[in-house]
Design a protein around this motif. Structure first.
Motif, mmCIF file in Angstrom:
data_model
loop_
_atom_site.group_PDB
_atom_site.id
_atom_site.type_symbol
_atom_site.label_atom_id
_atom_site.label_comp_id
_atom_site.label_asym_id
_atom_site.label_seq_id
_atom_site.Cartn_x
_atom_site.Cartn_y
_atom_site.Cartn_z
ATOM 1 N N ASP A 1 45.724 36.933 37.563
ATOM 2 C CA ASP A 1 44.304 36.967 37.260
ATOM 3 C C ASP A 1 43.652 38.271 37.682
ATOM 4 O OD1 ASP A 1 44.422 34.448 36.217
ATOM 5 O OD2 ASP A 1 43.835 33.465 38.076
ATOM 6 N N TYR A 2 44.414 39.148 38.299
ATOM 7 C CA TYR A 2 43.874 40.402 38.802
ATOM 8 C C TYR A 2 44.652 41.570 38.233
ATOM 9 C CZ TYR A 2 41.228 37.589 42.066
ATOM 10 O OH TYR A 2 40.355 36.687 42.586
ATOM 11 N N LEU B 1 33.906 42.772 44.787
ATOM 12 C CA LEU B 1 35.302 43.123 44.576
ATOM 13 C C LEU B 1 36.178 42.513 45.667
ATOM 14 C CD1 LEU B 1 35.033 46.876 43.473
ATOM 15 C CD2 LEU B 1 35.252 44.839 42.036
ATOM 16 N N THR B 2 35.705 42.562 46.906
ATOM 17 C CA THR B 2 36.404 41.943 48.029
ATOM 18 C C THR B 2 35.597 42.168 49.298
ATOM 19 O OG1 THR B 2 38.433 41.971 49.374
ATOM 20 C CG2 THR B 2 37.737 44.043 48.422
ATOM 21 N N PRO C 1 28.031 42.085 42.127
ATOM 22 C CA PRO C 1 29.385 41.543 41.934
ATOM 23 C C PRO C 1 30.309 41.964 43.075
ATOM 24 C CG PRO C 1 28.542 42.443 39.883
ATOM 25 C CD PRO C 1 27.567 42.847 40.949
ATOM 26 N N GLY D 1 37.651 38.233 45.490
ATOM 27 C CA GLY D 1 36.788 39.079 44.674
ATOM 28 C C GLY D 1 36.905 38.751 43.197
ATOM 29 N N GLU D 2 36.047 39.371 42.408
ATOM 30 C CA GLU D 2 36.045 39.150 40.968
ATOM 31 C C GLU D 2 37.047 40.074 40.280
ATOM 32 O OE1 GLU D 2 32.164 39.071 39.170
ATOM 33 O OE2 GLU D 2 31.207 38.424 41.036
ATOM 34 N N LYS D 3 37.483 39.658 39.107
ATOM 35 C CA LYS D 3 38.439 40.437 38.327
ATOM 36 C C LYS D 3 37.689 41.564 37.617
ATOM 37 C CE LYS D 3 41.786 40.050 34.567
ATOM 38 N NZ LYS D 3 42.316 39.177 33.488
ATOM 39 N N LEU D 4 37.508 42.676 38.336
ATOM 40 C CA LEU D 4 36.753 43.806 37.813
ATOM 41 C C LEU D 4 37.471 45.108 38.153
ATOM 42 C CD1 LEU D 4 33.146 42.755 38.939
ATOM 43 C CD2 LEU D 4 34.060 42.668 36.607
ATOM 44 N N ARG E 1 36.132 33.762 50.086
ATOM 45 C CA ARG E 1 36.362 33.657 48.639
ATOM 46 C C ARG E 1 36.876 34.992 48.107
ATOM 47 N NH1 ARG E 1 31.966 35.676 45.535
ATOM 48 N NH2 ARG E 1 30.087 36.129 46.762
ATOM 49 N N GLY F 1 39.007 44.680 41.872
ATOM 50 C CA GLY F 1 38.831 43.445 42.594
ATOM 51 C C GLY F 1 40.177 42.872 42.983
#
Length: 211
Positions: free
Chosen positions: A26-27, A156-157, A154, A186-189, A184, A175
């Motif tokens: 997912d990353y 990232l981590t 947003p 980070g987002e997939k960015l 939680r 991310g």
């Protein structure tokens, strides 16, 4: 990176190993053909250090045993073991706790980013106006506090930022599934880096340029 469910406890779904961390697929992941076999075992079922392994102090108190050469890397500490064969692109991990799964991923990400070139920074990072702001620092420096004070940005981590240098010398931040006190991933960015900012606790907000 491919995940091989063989050797896993059949009572668990393989995807459980990535929760709450999230699956590596997912990353963003370096161009790697490493196939990882994971076994979920009781702590006592993890074999001890192998002959020829060297002990090192980790985090000032925990001992980690290492054996490394150009062909392979073997790690062992209480809770998990990892064998990584660079030549064959194979890896095998044995973990006893979900938190230990993050330790396995950290090693895999580290070696993956060395090929890019890139590196992992002990840093939190967030996105503002399409740019990544990266905050490196030791534990307790305020990395997680910064992202908590920016809930609209947003994430990232709050723990480990992946940084990549592209062929045209652009610096990107990715991310990652790693997290600290925030709890939680980070987002997939993937975002261009605006800069690195080293947190220092003070009574007022200000930015001081570094040489």
């Amino acid at each position: 990176m491919q995940i091989d469910p063989r050797g896993m406890n059949k009572t668990r779904n393989p995807q459980d190993f990535f929760l709450p961390t999230g699956s590596p697929e997912d990353y963003w992941w370096p161009k790697s053909k490493t196939r990882l076999r994971v076994a979920w075992v009781a702590p006592k079922a993890i074999d001890g250090p192998l002959p020829g392994m060297t002990p090192h102090r980790w985090n000032g108190q925990r001992e980690i045993w290492v054996k490394e050469n150009q062909a392979c890397l073997v790690l062992w500490r209480a809770g998990f073991s990892l064998s990584l064969n660079f030549k064959e692109g194979q890896a095998e991990a044995r973990v006893s706790r979900e938190n230990d799964w993050q330790s396995v991923l950290r090693v895999l990400y580290f070696f993956g980013f060395l090929k890019e070139p890139g590196l992992l920074l002990h840093a939190s990072s967030l996105v503002h106006r399409g740019r990544a702001y990266v905050f490196p620092g030791a534990s307790g420096a305020g990395k997680t506090t910064i992202v908590r004070l920016s809930p609209e940005s947003p994430l990232l981590t709050d723990e480990i930022t992946a940084v990549q240098l592209t062929e045209n010398n652009q610096v990107l931040a990715h991310g990652t599934p790693f997290f600290g006190d925030l709890g939680r991933p980070g987002e997939k960015l993937t975002v261009p880096v605006q800069g690195l900012y080293f947190p220092v606790k003070a009574e007022a907000h200000r930015v001081v340029p570094l040489t």
